[in-house]
Design a protein around this motif. Structure first.
Motif, PDB file in Angstrom:
ATOM      1  N   LYS A   1       0.826  -1.210   0.000  1.00 41.52           N
ATOM      2  CA  LYS A   1       0.000   0.000   0.000  1.00 41.52           C
ATOM      3  C   LYS A   1       0.857   1.256   0.000  1.00 41.52           C
ATOM      4  CE  LYS A   1      -3.910   2.279   2.161  1.00 41.52           C
ATOM      5  NZ  LYS A   1      -3.370   3.567   1.689  1.00 41.52           N
ATOM      6  N   ALA A   2       1.914   1.256   0.817  1.00 45.29           N
ATOM      7  CA  ALA A   2       2.798   2.421   0.868  1.00 45.29           C
ATOM      8  C   ALA A   2       3.477   2.655  -0.479  1.00 45.29           C
ATOM      9  CB  ALA A   2       3.845   2.234   1.962  1.00 45.29           C
ATOM     10  N   ALA A   3       3.878   1.564  -1.160  1.00 43.29           N
ATOM     11  CA  ALA A   3       4.536   1.692  -2.459  1.00 43.29           C
ATOM     12  C   ALA A   3       3.585   2.249  -3.518  1.00 43.29           C
ATOM     13  CB  ALA A   3       5.084   0.339  -2.902  1.00 43.29           C
ATOM     14  N   LEU A   4       2.329   1.784  -3.503  1.00 43.82           N
ATOM     15  CA  LEU A   4       1.335   2.313  -4.437  1.00 43.82           C
ATOM     16  C   LEU A   4       1.131   3.808  -4.224  1.00 43.82           C
ATOM     17  CD1 LEU A   4      -1.304  -0.564  -4.290  1.00 43.82           C
ATOM     18  CD2 LEU A   4      -0.183   0.247  -6.380  1.00 43.82           C
ATOM     19  N   ASP A   5       1.030   4.209  -2.981  1.00 45.36           N
ATOM     20  CA  ASP A   5       0.857   5.632  -2.673  1.00 45.36           C
ATOM     21  C   ASP A   5       2.061   6.439  -3.132  1.00 45.36           C
ATOM     22  OD1 ASP A   5      -1.604   5.162  -1.525  1.00 45.36           O
ATOM     23  OD2 ASP A   5      -0.826   5.042   0.528  1.00 45.36           O
ATOM     24  N   MET A   6       3.261   5.945  -2.816  1.00 44.57           N
ATOM     25  CA  MET A   6       4.483   6.695  -3.108  1.00 44.57           C
ATOM     26  C   MET A   6       4.689   6.877  -4.608  1.00 44.57           C
ATOM     27  SD  MET A   6       8.360   5.919  -1.777  1.00 44.57           S
ATOM     28  CE  MET A   6       7.765   5.942  -0.088  1.00 44.57           C
ATOM     29  N   ALA A   7       4.383   5.841  -5.380  1.00 45.96           N
ATOM     30  CA  ALA A   7       4.601   5.902  -6.828  1.00 45.96           C
ATOM     31  C   ALA A   7       3.455   6.574  -7.579  1.00 45.96           C
ATOM     32  CB  ALA A   7       4.812   4.493  -7.375  1.00 45.96           C
ATOM     33  N   GLY A   8       2.433   7.010  -6.866  1.00 46.71           N
ATOM     34  CA  GLY A   8       1.288   7.626  -7.525  1.00 46.71           C
ATOM     35  C   GLY A   8       0.470   6.641  -8.323  1.00 46.71           C
TER      36      GLY A   8
ATOM     37  N   SER B   1      -5.313   1.085  -8.547  1.00 52.85           N
ATOM     38  CA  SER B   1      -5.514  -0.117  -7.746  1.00 52.85           C
ATOM     39  C   SER B   1      -6.808  -0.824  -8.141  1.00 52.85           C
ATOM     40  CB  SER B   1      -5.559   0.260  -6.260  1.00 52.85           C
ATOM     41  OG  SER B   1      -5.759  -0.866  -5.457  1.00 52.85           O
ATOM     42  N   GLY B   2      -6.712  -2.137  -8.331  1.00 54.69           N
ATOM     43  CA  GLY B   2      -7.878  -2.929  -8.699  1.00 54.69           C
ATOM     44  C   GLY B   2      -8.065  -3.102 -10.193  1.00 54.69           C
ATOM     45  N   ARG B   3      -7.414  -2.262 -11.001  1.00 53.96           N
ATOM     46  CA  ARG B   3      -7.533  -2.388 -12.450  1.00 53.96           C
ATOM     47  C   ARG B   3      -6.604  -3.477 -12.972  1.00 53.96           C
ATOM     48  NH1 ARG B   3      -6.710   3.406 -15.079  1.00 53.96           N
ATOM     49  NH2 ARG B   3      -6.885   2.097 -16.965  1.00 53.96           N
ATOM     50  N   LEU B   4      -6.932  -4.031 -14.127  1.00 48.52           N
ATOM     51  CA  LEU B   4      -6.054  -4.997 -14.759  1.00 48.52           C
ATOM     52  C   LEU B   4      -4.802  -4.285 -15.271  1.00 48.52           C
ATOM     53  CD1 LEU B   4      -8.538  -7.214 -16.813  1.00 48.52           C
ATOM     54  CD2 LEU B   4      -7.228  -7.884 -14.775  1.00 48.52           C
TER      55      LEU B   4
ATOM     56  N   ARG C   1       6.217  -1.582  -7.578  1.00 53.22           N
ATOM     57  CA  ARG C   1       6.666  -2.945  -7.256  1.00 53.22           C
ATOM     58  C   ARG C   1       8.101  -2.941  -6.747  1.00 53.22           C
ATOM     59  NH1 ARG C   1       7.631  -7.669 -11.666  1.00 53.22           N
ATOM     60  NH2 ARG C   1       9.514  -6.426 -11.893  1.00 53.22           N
ATOM     61  N   ALA C   2       8.952  -2.138  -7.381  1.00 52.24           N
ATOM     62  CA  ALA C   2      10.348  -2.053  -6.946  1.00 52.24           C
ATOM     63  C   ALA C   2      10.452  -1.459  -5.548  1.00 52.24           C
ATOM     64  CB  ALA C   2      11.150  -1.219  -7.945  1.00 52.24           C
ATOM     65  N   ILE C   3       9.662  -0.432  -5.265  1.00 53.05           N
ATOM     66  CA  ILE C   3       9.679   0.178  -3.937  1.00 53.05           C
ATOM     67  C   ILE C   3       9.180  -0.812  -2.888  1.00 53.05           C
ATOM     68  CG2 ILE C   3       8.616   1.975  -2.506  1.00 53.05           C
ATOM     69  CD1 ILE C   3       8.629   3.776  -5.003  1.00 53.05           C
ATOM     70  N   ALA C   4       8.127  -1.576  -3.223  1.00 55.27           N
ATOM     71  CA  ALA C   4       7.579  -2.567  -2.290  1.00 55.27           C
ATOM     72  C   ALA C   4       8.606  -3.632  -1.923  1.00 55.27           C
ATOM     73  CB  ALA C   4       6.343  -3.227  -2.896  1.00 55.27           C
TER      74      ALA C   4
ATOM     75  N   LEU D   1      10.601  11.720  -6.372  1.00 53.80           N
ATOM     76  CA  LEU D   1      10.212  10.758  -5.342  1.00 53.80           C
ATOM     77  C   LEU D   1      11.288   9.689  -5.169  1.00 53.80           C
ATOM     78  CD1 LEU D   1       8.977   7.661  -6.082  1.00 53.80           C
ATOM     79  CD2 LEU D   1       7.240   9.033  -7.213  1.00 53.80           C
ATOM     80  N   LEU D   2      11.960   9.306  -6.263  1.00 46.42           N
ATOM     81  CA  LEU D   2      13.044   8.325  -6.152  1.00 46.42           C
ATOM     82  C   LEU D   2      14.224   8.901  -5.379  1.00 46.42           C
ATOM     83  CD1 LEU D   2      12.930   6.785  -9.737  1.00 46.42           C
ATOM     84  CD2 LEU D   2      12.309   5.628  -7.599  1.00 46.42           C
ATOM     85  N   ARG D   3      14.555  10.153  -5.639  1.00 44.87           N
ATOM     86  CA  ARG D   3      15.627  10.806  -4.880  1.00 44.87           C
ATOM     87  C   ARG D   3      15.279  10.865  -3.399  1.00 44.87           C
ATOM     88  NH1 ARG D   3      16.057  17.101  -5.580  1.00 44.87           N
ATOM     89  NH2 ARG D   3      14.080  16.774  -4.505  1.00 44.87           N
ATOM     90  N   ASP D   4      14.047  11.252  -3.085  1.00 48.59           N
ATOM     91  CA  ASP D   4      13.635  11.329  -1.685  1.00 48.59           C
ATOM     92  C   ASP D   4      13.610   9.940  -1.046  1.00 48.59           C
ATOM     93  OD1 ASP D   4      13.362  14.045  -2.084  1.00 48.59           O
ATOM     94  OD2 ASP D   4      11.173  13.991  -2.271  1.00 48.59           O
ATOM     95  N   HIS D   5      13.203   8.927  -1.823  1.00 44.62           N
ATOM     96  CA  HIS D   5      13.166   7.553  -1.303  1.00 44.62           C
ATOM     97  C   HIS D   5      14.575   7.070  -0.964  1.00 44.62           C
ATOM     98  CE1 HIS D   5      11.617   3.504  -0.721  1.00 44.62           C
ATOM     99  NE2 HIS D   5      12.532   3.037  -1.546  1.00 44.62           N
ATOM    100  N   ALA D   6      15.533   7.384  -1.812  1.00 36.54           N
ATOM    101  CA  ALA D   6      16.923   6.998  -1.540  1.00 36.54           C
ATOM    102  C   ALA D   6      17.406   7.625  -0.235  1.00 36.54           C
ATOM    103  CB  ALA D   6      17.817   7.412  -2.703  1.00 36.54           C
ATOM    104  N   ARG D   7      17.127   8.882  -0.054  1.00 36.80           N
ATOM    105  CA  ARG D   7      17.599   9.578   1.145  1.00 36.80           C
ATOM    106  C   ARG D   7      16.886   9.093   2.400  1.00 36.80           C
ATOM    107  NH1 ARG D   7      17.856  15.709  -1.502  1.00 36.80           N
ATOM    108  NH2 ARG D   7      19.664  15.275  -2.836  1.00 36.80           N
ATOM    109  N   ALA D   8      15.607   8.746   2.273  1.00 41.53           N
ATOM    110  CA  ALA D   8      14.837   8.311   3.438  1.00 41.53           C
ATOM    111  C   ALA D   8      15.180   6.894   3.874  1.00 41.53           C
ATOM    112  CB  ALA D   8      13.342   8.422   3.148  1.00 41.53           C
TER     113      ALA D   8
END
Length: 255
Positions: A121-128, A133-136, A152-155, A181-188
């Motif tokens: 859930k957190a990864a879906l939110d972070m990646a926008g 969600s729920g779609r094919l 998926r990579a973040i998860a 968001l990837l830059r912020d994810h790396a730092r966090a």
């Protein structure tokens, strides 16, 4: 965390090495953009560092362990890979695809624990990607699919994330958002993120470090400012029609 020890990457004869005798250390939490002209070897380098392609010599070590020698499950727990290729997942929803990022951590039944579900859930939110969600997955546009693959990579909670041209299908606001968001994810999280890109302007604005392939088998490493000041960006990308202005920090048409 990531150490390239005399690493050579490339192919067998007749092509041979694309990059030779790479020797460098990458600290945790670094957001690195890999730049170069088409055919310079970006994808070859990324695939080798992902463990998808063997090196020609030397090695790349993550947390002291040779990536090429890692067992598949160990590698999947520590390295996440997103490639440019347009993948298909017949019958799988977006949630299913992102949940696959947790598969290396589940038991033999593939059961997701509450912690795994929280990661998804957190990864879906972070990646926008939460609106999908729920779609094919196969019903999504190329840009939407890339966001799902990033989720998926973040998860996966990797120590190293390797992303090859993943912003190619995104519009400009989407590219800015994803790279930030990837830059912020790396730092966090302390994860190392390697992103190959043709988006030179954004890479120079957002990257902590640039790996610049000059097309002559040389890898130049430095901060965006240092590579601009030294003229490396211009030498790698200038053409008779377009030249990089160090003063303006962008390309200009030659009058």
């Amino acid at each position: 965390m990531l150490f390239l020890d005399n690493l050579s990457v490339g192919y067998g004869a007749p092509r041979g090495a694309v990059l030779d005798a790479l020797h460098l250390t990458v600290e945790k939490g670094a957001f690195i953009c890999v730049l170069g002209r088409n055919g310079a070897g970006k994808s070859t380098l990324m695939r080798t560092l992902s463990g998808l392609q063997p090196g020609l010599g030397g090695n790349a070590r993550l947390d002291g362990e040779d990536i090429a020698a890692m067992r598949p499950q160990s590698r999947a727990r520590r390295i996440a890979v997103v490639l440019t290729e347009r993948g298909t997942s017949p019958g799988l929803t977006v949630d299913d695809v992102v949940s696959l990022g947790r598969q290396p951590f589940t038991d033999w039944r593939g059961h997701l624990s509450p912690e795994d579900q929280a990661h998804v859930k957190a990864a879906l939110d972070m990646a926008g990607a939460d609106p999908f969600s729920g779609r094919l997955f196969d019903d999504l546009s190329d840009g939407e699919r890339q966001r799902v693959m990033i989720a998926r990579a973040i998860a996966q909670s990797p120590r190293l994330m390797v992303l090859d041209e993943i912003t190619a299908f995104l519009d400009l606001p989407g590219r800015v958002e994803v790279m930030a968001l990837l830059r912020d994810h790396a730092r966090a999280t302390g994860a190392i993120i390697l992103l190959s890109s043709h988006d030179l302007d954004l890479s120079l604005q957002l990257a902590d470090q640039i790996w610049l392939l000059d097309g002559q088998g040389k890898l130049v490493v430095g901060t965006p400012a240092s590579l601009i000041e030294a003229g490396d960006i211009g030498r790698a990308f200038d053409t008779p029609a377009v030249q990089f202005s160090a003063r303006l920090g962008r390309f200009e048409l030659v009058q």
